[in-house]
Enzyme design. Structure first.
Site, short mmCIF file in Angstrom:
data_model
loop_
_atom_site.label_atom_id
_atom_site.label_comp_id
_atom_site.label_asym_id
_atom_site.label_seq_id
_atom_site.Cartn_x
_atom_site.Cartn_y
_atom_site.Cartn_z
N HIS A 186 0.81 -1.21 0.00
CA HIS A 186 0.00 0.00 0.00
C HIS A 186 0.84 1.26 0.00
CE1 HIS A 186 -4.12 -0.74 -0.19
NE2 HIS A 186 -4.23 -1.46 0.91
N GLU A 428 -2.67 -13.99 -28.67
CA GLU A 428 -1.68 -14.21 -27.62
C GLU A 428 -1.14 -15.64 -27.67
OE1 GLU A 428 -3.42 -13.46 -23.76
OE2 GLU A 428 -5.36 -14.27 -24.35
N ASP A 452 1.35 -12.99 -22.86
CA ASP A 452 1.30 -14.43 -23.11
C ASP A 452 2.02 -14.79 -24.41
OD1 ASP A 452 0.00 -15.68 -20.93
OD2 ASP A 452 -1.86 -14.72 -21.53
N CYS A 499 -2.54 -4.91 -26.21
CA CYS A 499 -2.86 -4.58 -24.83
C CYS A 499 -1.92 -5.24 -23.83
CB CYS A 499 -4.31 -4.93 -24.51
SG CYS A 499 -4.68 -6.67 -24.80
#
Ligand code: PEP
Ligand code: MG
Length: 538
Positions: A186, A428, A452, A499
């Site tokens: 965090h 991919e 991938d 992407c």
């Protein structure tokens, strides 16, 4: 020089303030007045609540709702019967002193969280530690927080809790460094939101510096330069100034629709995992959403999200994007992404196994809920549906005809569905790249999933540190497949995007523009930098 994990980009030059270790001495001493000890605990809990509420308000003003929500979860922990209730029980049943009770309950919780496989859950152990520490300090009557007087302060700590981070005074603190921590803790996430340069996981930075030391923080490379000479200081002052100037400059590109020098329009879009992520994407001037990883809607819960829940999530994103393209990928579960409530077969090679479209075509009951939600939401914007892990035309055809079936069903029910939804695939799997010209005749678009595609092409597991040296986006075999995919799409008059992480990789963008990629989709923080590179290309 010390090397750590670059958690938040930027440069800082300043003096060290070491954050003391708040460790307290905890004894096994027993108490006789149980009621009084329980009241002491209650008072400490009340004080914590007051402190955390004020920290939350500061975080809300400076970092927004999402980050401030961390402190809501801290406040909730204070009221959690399993947590603070267990502390009372410990006092009652073992005559423990309150400090000891807090410590032992926290230890039990920490053991459970820290042993979890999920990195996110492991990082949540930090929240428990943070709250327990605050209770203990209040019990011991020690004030919390750092008192920082001087400007250009670099805070150095063993670990910074989220509340420490939120309390940092931005007008004085220019960077922070910690011995432990990872990029997804965090504090690291908050540092990025606050845009404070930060390096974590430095191992022994607290014992390598002392209060008042003059140091340089290179949050881009993850380096700390101790006792720099004058020339080095000058060098980094120049780097810092150039970095700040560039960041400001980039903001000019927020509303720019980028074109290459030869006039080709290229779309720069954002990747999201949760509906709320859409805000950062909009702030950074994205042309659309190039990938919504819907599996995140299915994670961190005990059951499947319903059609209604999914419909609301998709509608929210489509409406926020106001008619700009939104590519939503259907469920890509399996591989490294598992659902606790969906039993999966044990496989030797989960990345080559029962995942993504393979699972959805096998479990039409699960697939149907998502497709119906998507189609219903399509009415509210410019939806494009994308199937992951397509290896053959037949898989695409099955998935597409299932979408048609669901659409007919919805129209029969009198529901509204857009009639201009594009349906495309992720490329991919190398087989899809090799067959791109054939597949392109049937699909509306491609989006190349390099994360991938690289692992399958080079037979180098994307999760393995040991073979990461082989995982190279610029390997000629990978580049050839990317080029084939783009050319395949264009030969059938279709568009091709990307992407995977490579789309936001500043060293790859020029090559991808040269190959003719039409759309780049990446994390929100990379969008403006990518736009700048694209407008410099022929
Ligand atoms: C990819 O494989 O490049 C991709 C974008 O999908 P994910 O990272 O979710 O597998
Ligand atoms: Mg993928």
């Amino acid at each position: 020089m010390k090397k750590g994990i670059a958690a938040s980009k930027g440069y800082a030059i300043g003096t060290v303030v070491l954050k003391e270790n708040d460790e307290l001495i905890i004894t096994d001493e027993k108490v006789t007045d149980i009621q009084a000890e329980k009241e002491r605990l209650q008072n400490a809990l009340e004080q914590c609540k007051v402190q955390l509420t004020s920290i939350k308000e500061k975080a809300l003003a400076e970092m927004g709702e999402e980050k401030a929500a961390v402190f809501d979860s801290h406040i909730m922990l204070l009221d959690d019967p399993e947590f603070t209730g267990a502390m009372e029980m410990e006092i009652e049943s073992n005559n423990s002193n309150a400090l000891k009770a807090v410590d032992s309950v926290a230890q039990t919780f920490l053991m459970i969280f820290e042993s979890m496989e999920d990195e996110y859950m492991r990082e949540r152990a930090a929240d428990i530690k943070d709250v327990a520490n605050r209770i203990k300090l209040n019990l011991a009557g020690k004030a919390m927080g750092l008192n920082i007087e001087a400007t250009n302060t670099i805070v150095v700590a063993y670990d910074l809790t989220p509340s420490d981070t939120a309390q940092l005074d931005r007008s004085k603190v220019v960077a922070f460094l910690t011995d432990i921590g990872g990029r997804t803790s965090h504090s690291a996430i908050m540092a990025r939101t606050l845009e404070i340069p930060a390096i974590v996981g430095l191992n022994d930075i607290t014992s390598s510096v002392k209060d008042g030391d003059f140091i340089i923080v290179d949050g881009v490379e993850g380096n700390v330069i101790l006792h720099p000479d004058e020339a080095t200081v000058k060098e980094y002052e120049a780097k810092r100034d150039a970095y700040e100037k560039e960041k400001e400059e980039l903001k000019k590109l927020i509303d720019v629709k980028v074109k290459t020098k030869s006039g080709k329009r290229i779309e720069v879009c954002g990747n999201i995992g949760k509906p709320e992520d859409v805000h950062k994407v909009i702030e950074n001037g994205a042309d659309g959403i190039g990938l919504f990883r819907t599996e995140f809607l299915y994670m961190d819960r005990d059951d499947m999200p319903t059609e209604e829940e999914q419909y609301e999530a998709y509608k929210y994103v489509l409406e926020k994007m106001e008619g700009k393209p939104v590519v939503i990928r259907t469920l890509d579960i399996g591989g490294d992404k598992k659902l606790t409530y969906l039993p999966m077969p044990e496989e030797m090679n989960p990345f080559l196994g029962y995942r993504a479209i393979r699972l959805c075509l096998d479990r039409k009951d699960i697939f149907k809920v998502q497709i119906r939600a998507l189609l219903r939401a399509s009415y509210y914007g410019n939806l494009k549906i994308m199937f992951p892990m397509i290896s053959s035309l037949s898989e695409f055809e099955q998935a597409k005809s299932f979408v048609e079936e669901c659409k007919a069903e919805l129209l029969n029910e009198g529901q509204k569905v857009s009639d201009s939804i594009e349906i495309g695939i992720m490329v991919e799997i190398p087989a899809a790249a090799v067959m791109a010209d054939e597949l392109a005749k049937h699909v509306d678009f491609f989006s190349i999933g390099t994360n991938d595609l690289i692992q399958y092409t080079l037979a180098a597991d994307r999760m393995s540190e040991k073979v990461s040296y082989l995982y190279n986006p610029m390997h000629p075999a990978v580049l050839r497949l990317i080029k084939m995919t783009i050319e395949g799409a264009h030969s059938a008059g279709k568009w091709c995007g990307m992407c995977g992480e490579m789309a936001g990789d500043e060293t790859a963008i020029a090559t991808l523009v040269e190959y003719g990629l039409d759309e780049f989709s990446m994390s929100a923080s990379s969008i403006l930098g990518a736009k700048k590179i694209i407008i410099d290309q022929e």
